[in-house]
Enzyme design. Structure first.
Site, PDB file in Angstrom:
ATOM      1  N   GLY A  16     102.498 -52.832  -9.740  1.00  0.00           N
ATOM      2  CA  GLY A  16     101.999 -52.177  -9.346  1.00  0.00           C
ATOM      3  C   GLY A  16     100.509 -52.811  -9.252  1.00  0.00           C
ATOM      4  CB  CYS A  17      98.358 -53.240 -11.729  1.00  0.00           C
ATOM      5  SG  CYS A  17      98.250 -52.423 -12.950  1.00  0.00           S
ATOM      6  CB  THR A  18     100.583 -57.787 -10.038  1.00  0.00           C
ATOM      7  OG1 THR A  18     100.288 -58.544 -11.467  1.00  0.00           O
ATOM      8  CG2 THR A  18     100.296 -59.504  -9.162  1.00  0.00           C
TER       9      THR A  18
END
Length: 201
Positions: A93-95
């Site tokens: 998700g952060c990527t």
């Protein structure tokens, strides 16, 4: 002979019971140390978190980037600051969120906005994350969670660091607070909407 066998069996049974009690005690200590105490600590600290709202003055901060350069809120005076908090480098998700900020970075810069990401990851992690995905913006380390606490970014499910984005206008007041752990890309679309509105003001 029979009495001796019964005595030995009783001794073995007592020894086994003692071992079980010791193991149970160790498990209780470990559960208390790694689950119960952190849970209570999180609840205590979250109650002291700042509850910001749109129009509030943005809290000051001091944090370093991957190269050890220190930043504070005053470094972004007279600029629109997109300050986004995310859980952890290199997670799916952060990527996705970071790459979406990257792919729309030109839109942010053309609108006069500066994008800054914040997580508890250290400088080495930020350096690898930035290099791998060619991120053109600054990532700051909030290793003690002070920035997250001051901005009211709560942990999700009591364990996962929150995902929140703050738009701070040129007067360093909060223009947007957007929180969504699962819909990472919504942070980009919502940010761009508010930045466009700020341009027309």
């Amino acid at each position: 002979m029979l009495l001796l066998q019964n005595f030995n069996q009783q001794q073995n049974s007592n020894s086994y019971l003692i071992i079980q009690l010791i193991v149970a005690g160790v498990i209780i200590v470990l559960i208390s140390k790694f689950f119960i105490l952190p849970f209570l600590s999180n609840n205590k600290s979250s109650s002291k978190m700042t509850k910001l709202k749109v129009g509030d003055q943005a809290p000051d901060f001091t944090a370093s980037d991957k190269d050890g350069k220190s930043y504070s809120l005053k470094d972004f005076a007279d600029k629109v600051l997109v300050l986004y908090f995310y859980p952890k480098d290199s997670t799916p998700g952060c990527t996705k969120e970071a790459c979406s900020f990257r792919d729309n970075y030109e839109q942010f810069t053309e609108a006069g906005a500066v994008v800054v990401g914040v997580s508890s990851d250290d400088a080495e992690s930020h350096s690898k994350f930035s290099a791998k995905y060619r991120l053109p913006f600054t990532l700051l380390t909030d290793n003690k969670g002070e920035m997250a606490k001051n901005y009211g970014v709560k942990k999700e499910l009591l364990l996962i660091p929150g995902r929140s984005t703050f738009i701070i206008d040129k007067n360093q007041k909060i223009a947007l607070i957007h929180s969504s752990l699962l819909n990472a890309e919504s942070h980009i679309t919502e940010s761009l909407k508010v930045i466009e509105q700020l341009k027309s003001q």
